[in-house]
Design a protein around this motif. Structure first.
Motif, PDB file in Angstrom:
ATOM      1  N   HIS A  22      70.082  31.047   8.529  1.00 24.72           N
ATOM      2  CA  HIS A  22      70.786  30.426   9.654  1.00 24.72           C
ATOM      3  C   HIS A  22      69.811  29.620  10.519  1.00 24.72           C
ATOM      4  O   HIS A  22      70.154  28.522  10.980  1.00 24.72           O
ATOM      5  N   ARG A  23      68.616  30.151  10.744  1.00 26.02           N
ATOM      6  CA  ARG A  23      67.635  29.417  11.558  1.00 26.02           C
ATOM      7  C   ARG A  23      67.358  28.050  10.961  1.00 26.02           C
ATOM      8  O   ARG A  23      67.286  27.038  11.668  1.00 26.02           O
ATOM      9  N   GLN A  24      67.230  28.009   9.626  1.00 25.67           N
ATOM     10  CA  GLN A  24      66.961  26.735   8.955  1.00 25.67           C
ATOM     11  C   GLN A  24      68.182  25.815   9.003  1.00 25.67           C
ATOM     12  O   GLN A  24      68.053  24.621   9.303  1.00 25.67           O
ATOM     13  N   GLU A  25      69.342  26.365   8.695  1.00 27.56           N
ATOM     14  CA  GLU A  25      70.555  25.544   8.656  1.00 27.56           C
ATOM     15  C   GLU A  25      70.877  24.962  10.027  1.00 27.56           C
ATOM     16  O   GLU A  25      71.262  23.785  10.152  1.00 27.56           O
ATOM     17  N   ALA A  26      70.737  25.793  11.080  1.00 27.33           N
ATOM     18  CA  ALA A  26      71.073  25.349  12.434  1.00 27.33           C
ATOM     19  C   ALA A  26      69.918  24.636  13.133  1.00 27.33           C
ATOM     20  O   ALA A  26      70.107  24.085  14.220  1.00 27.33           O
ATOM     21  N   GLY A  27      68.737  24.657  12.536  1.00 29.93           N
ATOM     22  CA  GLY A  27      67.586  24.004  13.136  1.00 29.93           C
ATOM     23  C   GLY A  27      67.138  24.654  14.437  1.00 29.93           C
ATOM     24  O   GLY A  27      66.691  23.965  15.363  1.00 29.93           O
ATOM     25  N   LEU A  28      67.218  25.970  14.515  1.00 26.81           N
ATOM     26  CA  LEU A  28      66.856  26.669  15.747  1.00 26.81           C
ATOM     27  C   LEU A  28      65.352  26.613  15.982  1.00 26.81           C
ATOM     28  O   LEU A  28      64.552  26.864  15.069  1.00 26.81           O
ATOM     29  N   THR A  29      64.963  26.287  17.199  1.00 26.41           N
ATOM     30  CA  THR A  29      63.544  26.274  17.576  1.00 26.41           C
ATOM     31  C   THR A  29      63.282  26.954  18.908  1.00 26.41           C
ATOM     32  O   THR A  29      62.127  27.163  19.284  1.00 26.41           O
ATOM     33  N   ALA A  30      64.346  27.300  19.639  1.00 28.50           N
ATOM     34  CA  ALA A  30      64.221  27.917  20.970  1.00 28.50           C
ATOM     35  C   ALA A  30      65.608  28.378  21.383  1.00 28.50           C
ATOM     36  O   ALA A  30      66.613  28.017  20.753  1.00 28.50           O
ATOM     37  N   PRO A  31      65.727  29.192  22.440  1.00 29.37           N
ATOM     38  CA  PRO A  31      67.048  29.580  22.930  1.00 29.37           C
ATOM     39  C   PRO A  31      67.905  28.357  23.277  1.00 29.37           C
ATOM     40  O   PRO A  31      67.396  27.298  23.655  1.00 29.37           O
ATOM     41  N   MET A  32      69.193  28.520  23.157  1.00 28.49           N
ATOM     42  CA  MET A  32      70.122  27.450  23.519  1.00 28.49           C
ATOM     43  C   MET A  32      69.934  27.109  24.994  1.00 28.49           C
ATOM     44  O   MET A  32      69.727  27.994  25.829  1.00 28.49           O
ATOM     45  N   HIS A  33      69.983  25.828  25.286  1.00 25.73           N
ATOM     46  CA  HIS A  33      69.875  25.280  26.647  1.00 25.73           C
ATOM     47  C   HIS A  33      68.442  25.193  27.165  1.00 25.73           C
ATOM     48  O   HIS A  33      68.241  24.718  28.285  1.00 25.73           O
ATOM     49  N   TRP A  34      67.448  25.646  26.401  1.00 28.20           N
ATOM     50  CA  TRP A  34      66.076  25.329  26.800  1.00 28.20           C
ATOM     51  C   TRP A  34      65.877  23.827  26.612  1.00 28.20           C
ATOM     52  O   TRP A  34      66.304  23.251  25.614  1.00 28.20           O
ATOM     53  N   ALA A  35      65.194  23.219  27.575  1.00 31.08           N
ATOM     54  CA  ALA A  35      65.042  21.767  27.557  1.00 31.08           C
ATOM     55  C   ALA A  35      63.596  21.327  27.371  1.00 31.08           C
ATOM     56  O   ALA A  35      63.269  20.169  27.588  1.00 31.08           O
ATOM     57  N   GLY A  36      62.721  22.245  26.973  1.00 35.83           N
ATOM     58  CA  GLY A  36      61.325  21.922  26.732  1.00 35.83           C
ATOM     59  C   GLY A  36      60.509  21.871  28.012  1.00 35.83           C
ATOM     60  O   GLY A  36      61.035  21.716  29.112  1.00 35.83           O
ATOM     61  N   GLU A  37      59.187  22.054  27.872  1.00 32.63           N
ATOM     62  CA  GLU A  37      58.261  21.960  29.000  1.00 32.63           C
ATOM     63  C   GLU A  37      58.645  22.874  30.158  1.00 32.63           C
ATOM     64  O   GLU A  37      58.578  22.488  31.327  1.00 32.63           O
ATOM     65  N   GLY A  38      59.081  24.085  29.832  1.00 34.96           N
ATOM     66  CA  GLY A  38      59.394  25.048  30.871  1.00 34.96           C
ATOM     67  C   GLY A  38      60.651  24.756  31.654  1.00 34.96           C
ATOM     68  O   GLY A  38      60.794  25.208  32.799  1.00 34.96           O
ATOM     69  N   LEU A  39      61.588  24.029  31.048  1.00 34.59           N
ATOM     70  CA  LEU A  39      62.828  23.653  31.724  1.00 34.59           C
ATOM     71  C   LEU A  39      64.034  24.176  30.949  1.00 34.59           C
ATOM     72  O   LEU A  39      63.950  24.485  29.762  1.00 34.59           O
ATOM     73  N   ALA A  40      65.165  24.261  31.638  1.00 31.79           N
ATOM     74  CA  ALA A  40      66.406  24.689  30.997  1.00 31.79           C
ATOM     75  C   ALA A  40      67.576  23.945  31.624  1.00 31.79           C
ATOM     76  O   ALA A  40      67.534  23.559  32.797  1.00 31.79           O
ATOM     77  N   ARG A  41      68.624  23.735  30.816  1.00 34.18           N
ATOM     78  CA  ARG A  41      69.870  23.165  31.328  1.00 34.18           C
ATOM     79  C   ARG A  41      70.727  24.298  31.880  1.00 34.18           C
ATOM     80  O   ARG A  41      70.991  25.279  31.179  1.00 34.18           O
ATOM     81  N   GLN A  42      71.163  24.134  33.125  1.00 31.95           N
ATOM     82  CA  GLN A  42      71.905  25.210  33.776  1.00 31.95           C
ATOM     83  C   GLN A  42      73.066  24.615  34.570  1.00 31.95           C
ATOM     84  O   GLN A  42      72.891  24.060  35.649  1.00 31.95           O
ATOM     85  N   PHE A  43      74.248  24.647  33.979  1.00 31.61           N
ATOM     86  CA  PHE A  43      75.470  24.204  34.643  1.00 31.61           C
ATOM     87  C   PHE A  43      75.319  22.811  35.253  1.00 31.61           C
ATOM     88  O   PHE A  43      75.609  22.578  36.426  1.00 31.61           O
ATOM     89  N   GLY A  44      74.880  21.863  34.421  1.00 28.77           N
ATOM     90  CA  GLY A  44      74.809  20.475  34.828  1.00 28.77           C
ATOM     91  C   GLY A  44      73.512  20.055  35.495  1.00 28.77           C
ATOM     92  O   GLY A  44      73.379  18.911  35.933  1.00 28.77           O
ATOM     93  N   GLN A  45      72.543  20.944  35.572  1.00 32.19           N
ATOM     94  CA  GLN A  45      71.253  20.615  36.165  1.00 32.19           C
ATOM     95  C   GLN A  45      70.130  20.982  35.203  1.00 32.19           C
ATOM     96  O   GLN A  45      70.285  21.877  34.374  1.00 32.19           O
ATOM     97  N   ILE A  46      69.013  20.309  35.341  1.00 27.77           N
ATOM     98  CA  ILE A  46      67.788  20.703  34.657  1.00 27.77           C
ATOM     99  C   ILE A  46      66.936  21.443  35.671  1.00 27.77           C
ATOM    100  O   ILE A  46      66.591  20.894  36.725  1.00 27.77           O
ATOM    101  N   VAL A  47      66.618  22.701  35.375  1.00 28.56           N
ATOM    102  CA  VAL A  47      65.919  23.555  36.336  1.00 28.56           C
ATOM    103  C   VAL A  47      64.690  24.162  35.673  1.00 28.56           C
ATOM    104  O   VAL A  47      64.624  24.290  34.450  1.00 28.56           O
ATOM    105  N   PRO A  48      63.706  24.553  36.482  1.00 25.23           N
ATOM    106  CA  PRO A  48      62.552  25.262  35.908  1.00 25.23           C
ATOM    107  C   PRO A  48      62.987  26.585  35.294  1.00 25.23           C
ATOM    108  O   PRO A  48      63.844  27.294  35.834  1.00 25.23           O
TER     109      PRO A  48
END
Length: 427
Positions: free
Chosen positions: A238-264
Motif C-alpha cells: 500500500h505504501r508503494q501504491e499510494a506513494g506514502l512519504t509522510a502523514p496526510m496533510h504534512w506540507a513539508g519543512e515542518g508545516l501542516a495543512r490544518q483546516f484551510g491554513q498552513i501552520v507550523p
C-alpha cells in the motif's frame, strides 16, 4: 446517561448546534460539492442525520407517520457508496435544513410523551442517546471533510492548552491479570461495547503518551518510508501504491495543512492522520508493537487499587475541559502532557481525546455479543478488513466517547483523526 428528559433534550440541541456550525460555515455550493471521494457532500450528512432521527425517534419510538419516506433510499448508507452520492437527487441545502428541523420538532414531541421504561429501545433514553451519538459521529466525519476541502479557513477555535509542568515520556508497566472489559451498565453504550466480560491480560508496557510529531519525524528521517523491513507485506504494497512519504496533510519543512491554513507542525503534539500500516511500521522500527484492544482498554480503565474498571481513565465522571481534548473545542491535538487531570491511575496520559489510537486488533463482537437494535451498526462489519481504534479525537464529542467506545476502519484510512501509541511485551 440519564432518564431526565430535559437533559436528553439538551443533548439533542447541543448536538444540532454543532451540526449547524459545520454546515453553516460554508455556502451552498460548498455544501453540495464532494471534497474527496472518501467523503460524502456535507449536505448528504446533514439530511442523513435527520433521516436516521426520523426512522428511529419519530417512526419507531413515536409510532408517527413518515415525513419523507420517499427519501429513505437516498440516505441509506448501505445503498450508495460515498463516491456515488453527489449524483443522487439529494435534498438541496434549504430543503435539508427544513427537513431536519421538522424531524427535530416531532422527535422532541415524542420525547415529551414517551415513557422511558416501556421497552428496551427507550430504557434510560437509549434511542435518543443513540441518535445523539450518531449525529455526533457524522459531525466528526463532517469535520474531517472540512479538513479535506480546498479554500481558506471557515472554522475557528482557540489553540489547545500547552503541555503541563511535568514532562510525560517513557513507558508505563501495566501489571498482568484479569480485568473487566466492556460494559453492562452504561445506558447509552452501543451494542459492540457489550457485554462486560473478564479478560486476562499478561503484563505489558505501554507508552505514557501517544507518539508525537517529533518522534514520527525521526522515523521518516531514518528512512522509514523507504525500508520495507519495517512494514508488513500488505503495508509495504500500500505504501508503494499510494506513494506514502509522510502523514496526510504534512506540507513539508515542518508545516501542516490544518483546516484551510498552513501552520507550523507542533512537534510535541500527537501525530495525526496516519494509517494503521504507518503506525505498525513505526512501532516495528521503534522495537515495539501496537497494543491489542484489550491492552488499550485495561490501560485506560483498570484501577489497580480497587480492581474495577472505570468509565474513563480519571474515574466515572464525564469528561470536562480539564480531562481531555474533545468536542472540537480545538482544531488540533494538544501537546503531550496538556491534560494531567485526565491520566489513568498508573500514569498513562491522553488516552481519551486528541487522536484515535490504532490497535492491532481486528473488529469482532465481544463474547456474548447481541445485536441491538440493528445489525447494520456493528455486526455487518465483524470479520471484515477493519482494525479497531480507541479513545476518540479532538473532533469526537463527549457523548460518543468513553473507555469502552469502539471505532473501526480500514487499515489504509488516514483522513480520520488517527494516531497511535506503542506497547511491548516484558523482556
Amino acid at each position: 446517561m440519564t432518564t431526565d428528559k430535559n437533559l436528553i433534550a439538551a443533548e439533542l440541541e447541543r448536538t444540532r448546534a454543532r451540526t449547524a456550525l459545520l454546515t453553516d460555515a460554508v455556502d451552498d455550493d460548498d455544501l453540495v460539492q464532494q471534497h474527496s471521494p472518501l467523503m460524502s457532500p456535507l449536505v448528504w450528512d446533514l439530511a442523513h442525520v435527520g433521516n436516521q432521527e426520523e426512522l428511529w425517534l419519530v417512526r419507531d419510538v413515536g409510532g408517527r407517520d413518515p415525513l419523507r419516506q420517499d427519501i429513505d433510499h437516498l440516505y441509506d448508507a448501505f445503498k450508495h457508496a460515498r463516491r456515488d452520492r453527489p449524483a443522487l437527487p439529494l435534498l438541496d441545502p434549504a430543503e435539508a435544513r427544513t427537513y431536519v428541523a421538522q424531524v427535530r420538532d416531532k422527535a422532541l414531541d415524542v420525547l415529551d410523551r414517551v415513557r422511558l421504561d416501556e421497552r428496551p429501545l427507550v430504557d434510560g433514553g437509549f434511542a435518543f442517546g443513540m441518535i445523539v451519538q450518531h449525529e455526533q459521529q457524522h459531525d466528526e466525519t463532517m469535520l474531517a471533510t472540512h479538513q479535506l476541502r480546498a479554500g481558506g479557513p471557515v472554522l475557528s477555535a482557540p489553540p489547545p492548552p500547552p503541555p503541563g509542568n511535568r514532562r510525560v515520556r517513557g513507558e508505563v508497566l501495566i501489571p498482568g491479570g484479569p480485568f473487566t472489559m466492556g460494559t453492562d451498565t452504561d445506558p447509552w453504550a452501543l451494542d459492540n461495547e457489550r457485554p462486560a466480560h473478564v479478560v486476562d491480560v499478561p503484563a505489558f508496557l505501554i507508552d505514557a503518551a501517544p507518539v508525537t510529531n517529533a518522534a514520527y519525524l525521526e522515523f521518516i528521517d531514518a528512512g522509514g518510508y523507504q525500508d520495507p523491513h519495517w512494514w508488513s507485506a500488505r503495508g509495504w504494497a500500500h505504501r508503494q501504491e499510494a506513494g506514502l512519504t509522510a502523514p496526510m496533510h504534512w506540507a513539508g519543512e515542518g508545516l501542516a495543512r490544518q483546516f484551510g491554513q498552513i501552520v507550523p507542525l507542533e512537534m510535541t503534539a500527537p501525530v495525526v492522520h496516519v494509517s494503521y500500516f504507518e503506525a505498525e511500521a513505526y512501532a516495528r522500527w521503534a522495537g515495539k508493537r501496537l497494543p491489542t484492544e484489550a491492552e488499550w482498554e485495561k490501560a485506560a480503565r483498570w484501577d489497580p487499587e480497587t480492581g474495577r474498571s472505570r468509565r474513563f481513565p480519571w474515574g466515572d465522571d464525564p469528561p470536562g475541559p480539564e480531562h481531555a481534548n474533545l468536542g472540537q473545542r480545538h482544531l488540533a491535538p494538544a501537546p503531550v502532557g496538556a491534560y494531567p487531570a485526565g491520566a489513568s491511575p498508573l500514569g498513562v496520559h491522553q488516552l481519551i481525546g486528541d487522536v484515535w489510537e490504532w490497535t492491532s486488533s481486528d473488529f469482532h463482537g465481544h463474547p456474548g455479543f447481541r445485536v441491538f437494535p440493528y445489525a447494520e451498526y456493528s455486526e455487518v462489519f465483524f470479520g471484515g478488513d477493519y482494525k479497531v481504534l480507541r479513545g476518540g479525537s479532538f473532533g469526537t464529542d463527549r457523548a460518543a466517547c468513553r473507555g469502552t467506545f469502539r471505532n473501526w476502519d480500514h487499515p489504509i484510512r488516514r483522513q480520520i483523526f488517527s494516531g497511535f501509541r506503542c506497547a511491548r511485551d516484558l523482556l
